[in-house]
Design an enzyme around this catalytic site. Structure first.
Site, PDB file in Angstrom:
ATOM      1  CG  ASP A 110      -2.041  -0.999   1.135  1.00  0.00           C
ATOM      2  OD1 ASP A 110      -2.411  -1.394   0.017  1.00  0.00           O
ATOM      3  OD2 ASP A 110      -2.575  -1.379   2.192  1.00  0.00           O
ATOM      4  CG  ASP A 126      -6.582  -1.319  -1.624  1.00  0.00           C
ATOM      5  OD1 ASP A 126      -6.739  -2.552  -1.772  1.00  0.00           O
ATOM      6  OD2 ASP A 126      -5.714  -0.838  -0.870  1.00  0.00           O
TER       7      ASP A 126
END
Length: 148
Positions: A110, A126
Site C-alpha cells: 500500500d 483498492d
C-alpha cells in the site's frame, strides 16, 4: 473478450506502481507530495481494509479467486449493462492485483496516504475494487432488471 485485455492492463498498472514503490519507498518510508495532506508511504498490509483480519492470507486468496471466477462467469453468460461490466472488470482487476502481492510477497503493498482525511494507506487495486463496487451497485439498483 475485450474485458480480458482491460483486466490485464489494469493489473499491469497496479503491479508497475507497486514495483515502483518497492524500488523507491522501502528505504525512505514516505515521500510528501503535499506535506501533511498527501504522501506516498510504504506499508506492508497483511490484512484487509482498516487493518482487519491481519495474517489471514488464505481467506483473501480464496475470496479473490471466487470473485474472479464468479465475475468472469457472469461476464460470459449474461448481457450486462456498461456499469455492471465496468464494475466487474474493476473488482476482478483489483482483487487479482492484490492477490498477486499476497502470493508473491506475503502482504499487499500500500502507498497512497491521504493524511488529512484518512488514516489508512491504500493502493490502486483498492481503488479499483471500491470504484468497481460503486459501479456494480449502480448497475444492480438501476439497470440489472432491465438487462434481463
Amino acid at each position: 473478450m475485450l474485458y480480458i485485455l482491460i483486466i490485464i492492463l489494469l493489473i499491469g498498472l497496479d503491479q508497475l506502481s507497486k514495483i515502483w514503490v518497492l524500488n523507491n519507498l522501502v528505504d525512505v518510508s514516505t515521500i510528501p507530495i503535499i506535506n501533511n495532506v498527501f504522501h506516498l508511504t510504504y506499508v506492508e498490509n497483511r490484512g484487509a481494509a482498516f487493518g482487519l483480519l491481519q495474517n489471514n492470507q488464505w481467506i483473501f486468496i480464496i475470496v479473490a479467486l471466487l470473485a474472479t471466477v464468479f465475475g468472469l462467469y457472469y461476464l460470459n453468460t449474461r448481457k450486462v449493462h456498461i456499469f455492471g461490466r465496468l464494475g466487474i472488470i474493476l473488482i476482478i482487476s483489483g482483487a487479482l492485483g492484490n492477490l498477486i502481492d499476497r502470493v508473491r510477497l506475503g502482504f499487499v503493498v500500500d502507498y497512497f496516504d491521504f493524511r488529512i482525511i484518512w488514516e489508512y494507506v491504500f493502493n490502486i487495486a483498492d481503488v479499483f475494487v471500491v470504484v468497481g463496487t460503486v459501479f456494480l451497485c449502480i448497475y444492480v439498483l438501476f439497470f440489472e432488471s432491465k438487462s434481463r
